[in-house]
Design a protein around this motif. Structure first.
Motif, PDB file in Angstrom:
ATOM      1  N   LEU A  54      20.977  -3.697 -54.770  1.00 56.88           N
ATOM      2  CA  LEU A  54      19.602  -4.059 -55.085  1.00 56.88           C
ATOM      3  C   LEU A  54      19.519  -5.100 -56.202  1.00 56.88           C
ATOM      4  CD1 LEU A  54      17.862  -0.556 -54.920  1.00 56.88           C
ATOM      5  CD2 LEU A  54      17.990  -2.309 -53.133  1.00 56.88           C
ATOM      6  N   ARG A  55      20.465  -5.072 -57.122  1.00 58.67           N
ATOM      7  CA  ARG A  55      20.439  -6.040 -58.223  1.00 58.67           C
ATOM      8  C   ARG A  55      20.582  -7.459 -57.699  1.00 58.67           C
ATOM      9  NH1 ARG A  55      24.263  -8.164 -62.164  1.00 58.67           N
ATOM     10  NH2 ARG A  55      25.976  -7.190 -61.026  1.00 58.67           N
ATOM     11  N   GLY A  56      21.395  -7.640 -56.658  1.00 61.07           N
ATOM     12  CA  GLY A  56      21.580  -8.977 -56.105  1.00 61.07           C
ATOM     13  C   GLY A  56      22.044  -9.938 -57.180  1.00 61.07           C
ATOM     14  N   ASP A  57      21.371 -11.097 -57.281  1.00 63.94           N
ATOM     15  CA  ASP A  57      21.688 -12.039 -58.365  1.00 63.94           C
ATOM     16  C   ASP A  57      20.470 -12.236 -59.263  1.00 63.94           C
ATOM     17  OD1 ASP A  57      20.074 -13.506 -56.688  1.00 63.94           O
ATOM     18  OD2 ASP A  57      21.535 -15.067 -56.260  1.00 63.94           O
ATOM     19  N   ASN A  58      19.730 -11.139 -59.474  1.00 65.62           N
ATOM     20  CA  ASN A  58      18.597 -11.162 -60.398  1.00 65.62           C
ATOM     21  C   ASN A  58      19.120 -11.434 -61.814  1.00 65.62           C
ATOM     22  OD1 ASN A  58      16.459 -10.552 -62.142  1.00 65.62           O
ATOM     23  ND2 ASN A  58      15.696  -8.899 -60.859  1.00 65.62           N
ATOM     24  N   PRO A  59      18.777 -12.578 -62.414  1.00 64.76           N
ATOM     25  CA  PRO A  59      19.349 -12.925 -63.720  1.00 64.76           C
ATOM     26  C   PRO A  59      18.829 -12.046 -64.855  1.00 64.76           C
ATOM     27  CG  PRO A  59      17.660 -14.511 -63.101  1.00 64.76           C
ATOM     28  CD  PRO A  59      17.853 -13.623 -61.910  1.00 64.76           C
ATOM     29  N   ARG A  60      17.757 -11.308 -64.626  1.00 60.92           N
ATOM     30  CA  ARG A  60      17.196 -10.464 -65.688  1.00 60.92           C
ATOM     31  C   ARG A  60      17.920  -9.118 -65.811  1.00 60.92           C
ATOM     32  NH1 ARG A  60      12.133 -12.286 -67.320  1.00 60.92           N
ATOM     33  NH2 ARG A  60      11.375 -14.074 -66.118  1.00 60.92           N
ATOM     34  N   ILE A  61      18.772  -8.804 -64.830  1.00 62.96           N
ATOM     35  CA  ILE A  61      19.494  -7.537 -64.861  1.00 62.96           C
ATOM     36  C   ILE A  61      20.972  -7.855 -65.056  1.00 62.96           C
ATOM     37  CG2 ILE A  61      20.003  -5.410 -63.623  1.00 62.96           C
ATOM     38  CD1 ILE A  61      17.423  -5.836 -62.049  1.00 62.96           C
ATOM     39  N   ALA A  62      21.475  -7.576 -66.246  1.00 64.54           N
ATOM     40  CA  ALA A  62      22.820  -8.008 -66.625  1.00 64.54           C
ATOM     41  C   ALA A  62      23.904  -7.295 -65.838  1.00 64.54           C
ATOM     42  CB  ALA A  62      23.032  -7.782 -68.118  1.00 64.54           C
ATOM     43  N   SER A  63      23.671  -6.011 -65.486  1.00 67.73           N
ATOM     44  CA  SER A  63      24.705  -5.244 -64.800  1.00 67.73           C
ATOM     45  C   SER A  63      24.059  -4.022 -64.171  1.00 67.73           C
ATOM     46  CB  SER A  63      25.799  -4.797 -65.782  1.00 67.73           C
ATOM     47  OG  SER A  63      25.248  -3.880 -66.722  1.00 67.73           O
ATOM     48  N   ALA A  64      24.816  -3.386 -63.276  1.00 71.11           N
ATOM     49  CA  ALA A  64      24.324  -2.151 -62.667  1.00 71.11           C
ATOM     50  C   ALA A  64      24.137  -1.066 -63.721  1.00 71.11           C
ATOM     51  CB  ALA A  64      25.293  -1.688 -61.585  1.00 71.11           C
ATOM     52  N   GLU A  65      24.958  -1.109 -64.775  1.00 64.54           N
ATOM     53  CA  GLU A  65      24.862  -0.082 -65.822  1.00 64.54           C
ATOM     54  C   GLU A  65      23.521  -0.123 -66.550  1.00 64.54           C
ATOM     55  OE1 GLU A  65      28.909  -0.429 -64.631  1.00 64.54           O
ATOM     56  OE2 GLU A  65      27.516  -1.964 -65.323  1.00 64.54           O
ATOM     57  N   THR A  66      22.857  -1.263 -66.541  1.00 62.81           N
ATOM     58  CA  THR A  66      21.567  -1.360 -67.242  1.00 62.81           C
ATOM     59  C   THR A  66      20.390  -1.083 -66.311  1.00 62.81           C
ATOM     60  OG1 THR A  66      21.405  -3.751 -66.836  1.00 62.81           O
ATOM     61  CG2 THR A  66      22.478  -3.029 -68.885  1.00 62.81           C
ATOM     62  N   MET A  67      20.650  -0.751 -65.062  1.00 63.52           N
ATOM     63  CA  MET A  67      19.572  -0.367 -64.154  1.00 63.52           C
ATOM     64  C   MET A  67      19.302   1.130 -64.277  1.00 63.52           C
ATOM     65  SD  MET A  67      20.338  -2.479 -60.625  1.00 63.52           S
ATOM     66  CE  MET A  67      18.740  -2.098 -59.886  1.00 63.52           C
ATOM     67  N   ILE A  68      18.024   1.483 -64.407  1.00 66.56           N
ATOM     68  CA  ILE A  68      17.630   2.884 -64.414  1.00 66.56           C
ATOM     69  C   ILE A  68      16.729   3.123 -63.210  1.00 66.56           C
ATOM     70  CG2 ILE A  68      17.876   3.076 -66.920  1.00 66.56           C
ATOM     71  CD1 ILE A  68      14.825   2.936 -67.151  1.00 66.56           C
ATOM     72  N   LYS A  69      16.275   4.341 -63.042  1.00 70.56           N
ATOM     73  CA  LYS A  69      15.552   4.695 -61.823  1.00 70.56           C
ATOM     74  C   LYS A  69      14.259   3.909 -61.641  1.00 70.56           C
ATOM     75  CE  LYS A  69      13.094   8.550 -64.033  1.00 70.56           C
ATOM     76  NZ  LYS A  69      12.816  10.008 -63.987  1.00 70.56           N
ATOM     77  N   THR A  70      13.691   3.404 -62.738  1.00 72.56           N
ATOM     78  CA  THR A  70      12.418   2.685 -62.656  1.00 72.56           C
ATOM     79  C   THR A  70      12.580   1.169 -62.644  1.00 72.56           C
ATOM     80  OG1 THR A  70      12.258   2.806 -65.060  1.00 72.56           O
ATOM     81  CG2 THR A  70      11.115   4.519 -63.789  1.00 72.56           C
ATOM     82  N   THR A  71      13.809   0.665 -62.694  1.00 80.22           N
ATOM     83  CA  THR A  71      14.009  -0.783 -62.760  1.00 80.22           C
ATOM     84  C   THR A  71      13.292  -1.468 -61.599  1.00 80.22           C
ATOM     85  OG1 THR A  71      16.127  -0.603 -63.912  1.00 80.22           O
ATOM     86  CG2 THR A  71      15.698  -2.649 -62.697  1.00 80.22           C
ATOM     87  N   PRO A  72      12.379  -2.394 -61.903  1.00 78.69           N
ATOM     88  CA  PRO A  72      11.649  -3.057 -60.822  1.00 78.69           C
ATOM     89  C   PRO A  72      12.425  -4.269 -60.302  1.00 78.69           C
ATOM     90  CG  PRO A  72      10.751  -3.739 -62.932  1.00 78.69           C
ATOM     91  CD  PRO A  72      11.861  -2.764 -63.238  1.00 78.69           C
ATOM     92  N   PRO A  73      12.140  -4.700 -59.083  1.00 80.11           N
ATOM     93  CA  PRO A  73      12.782  -5.900 -58.566  1.00 80.11           C
ATOM     94  C   PRO A  73      12.174  -7.155 -59.183  1.00 80.11           C
ATOM     95  CG  PRO A  73      11.192  -5.089 -56.978  1.00 80.11           C
ATOM     96  CD  PRO A  73      11.222  -4.092 -58.107  1.00 80.11           C
ATOM     97  N   GLY A  74      12.877  -8.244 -59.059  1.00 81.86           N
ATOM     98  CA  GLY A  74      12.401  -9.549 -59.506  1.00 81.86           C
ATOM     99  C   GLY A  74      13.061 -10.617 -58.659  1.00 81.86           C
ATOM    100  N   GLU A  75      12.863 -11.854 -59.044  1.00 81.24           N
ATOM    101  CA  GLU A  75      13.479 -12.946 -58.296  1.00 81.24           C
ATOM    102  C   GLU A  75      14.997 -12.774 -58.291  1.00 81.24           C
ATOM    103  OE1 GLU A  75      13.681 -17.848 -58.252  1.00 81.24           O
ATOM    104  OE2 GLU A  75      12.382 -16.797 -59.676  1.00 81.24           O
TER     105      GLU A  75
END
Length: 326
Positions: free
Chosen positions: A70-91
């Motif tokens: 789901l993270r794909g290449d979203n530049p706002r999400i540095a890594s999977a470790e920083t994703m939590i259950k509420t992380t919203p999608p972005g470009e």
């Protein structure tokens, strides 16, 4: 369309959600079914034996894969470790569709053959002995919330979630992820108590709520429910020999379900389809952001060591246009 079934334990919400899933499958509609209850019974209600249900892959066991995809290449999400259950999608995020094939479905979904068609079934996984005293069950449902946050579903596509019992559904923002919530209530004081809690909690979030009466034995029971919940009562289910056979593990052909109950299921479907006209992707996205910020401040920033507010893409709105861009 995203649909939740909620209610107190023992109200029959899993049985009714499974009947609704069967009804949709009989119409050859594409369905993703999700068991997000602490007691994992949806698989068996859909006809799997206990061994088959126990062998279903747990979403929580594949959380790293889900996040990476789901993270794909979203530049706002540095890594999977920083994703939590509420992380919203972005470009740059990858989005899920009901009809597609993708690595998340490959790892976490299994086809279940039903009369007239097949559905994809995903489960959170059971609360195991190793979890006792060290884990919260809502950590398991986090994978469901993350998938719903990245899911773009369209007209005549259905995602049906059997939620955890009682008011536990409000332990996260997942209760706002649905176009329509069916609250299954028995005609008793305890049966409608969860309705009052849900109605109160959901009021400020525009949650569309309809009550489905269950285990109704006659007009007096319907009158009781109507007096307690008013116009929120949509329909009531009575005794069913078909359901009794299902509970014994010997369900007959679904076409033999009693006609009054078939009409009730069709009313659920038409009510769900009508709710599509009220869908507001901008509000849906705002609510994602709202709960993400709340969780970030409450525990997420400390746990991940990151400012999770930076994950929010202010120009992003989930919806068909986002899929086209992606």
């Amino acid at each position: 369309m995203k649909i939740a079934f909620v209610g107190k334990g023992g109200s029959g919400k899993t049985t009714l959600s499974s009947l609704f899933i069967r009804h949709l499958a009989a119409r050859a509609a594409p369905v993703v079914a999700v068991d997000a209850d602490i007691n994992q019974h949806l698989g068996c209600a859909l006809g799997l034996d206990e061994a088959e249900a126990a062998a279903l892959p747990a979403l929580g066991d594949h959380l790293r894969l889900i996040k990476d995809y789901l993270r794909g290449d979203n530049p706002r999400i540095a890594s999977a470790e920083t994703m939590i259950k509420t992380t919203p999608p972005g470009e740059g995020s990858r989005l899920l569709r009901v009809r597609e094939d993708n690595p998340v479905y490959d790892a976490c979904a299994r086809p279940v053959e039903l009369d007239g068609g097949a559905v994809r079934l995903m489960v959170t996984g059971a609360f195991t002995e190793s979890d006792l005293g060290v884990a919260c069950y809502h950590s398991k449902t986090g994978a469901v919330e993350l998938c719903l946050n990245h899911l773009v579903d369209g007209r005549d596509e259905y995602v049906v979630v059997d939620m955890t019992a009682g008011s536990d559904s409000f332990a996260s923002g997942m209760f706002t992820r649905f176009d329509l919530t069916f609250l299954v209530a028995e005609p008793t004081r305890r049966g409608v108590s969860v309705y009052r809690q849900y109605k109160e909690y959901a009021r400020d979030y525009g949650v569309l709520l309809k009550v489905v009466g269950n285990k109704v034995h006659g007009p007096d029971d319907v009158d009781f429910l109507r007096a307690e919940v008013g116009d929120d009562l949509l329909v009531a289910f009575g005794h069913s020999d078909w359901v009794r056979a299902l509970e014994k593990g010997r369900p007959p052909r679904f076409g033999l379900l009693e006609e009054p109950n078939r009409r009730a299921l069709e009313l659920l479907r038409t009510t769900v389809d009508a709710a599509y006209e009220q869908r507001d992707w901008e509000r849906y996205t705002r609510q994602m952001v709202h709960f993400h910020l709340k969780n970030a401040q409450a525990w997420g920033n400390e746990r991940t060591g990151a400012d999770l507010a930076a994950q929010i893409d202010p120009g992003f709105v989930l919806g068909e246009a986002a899929v086209t861009t992606a």
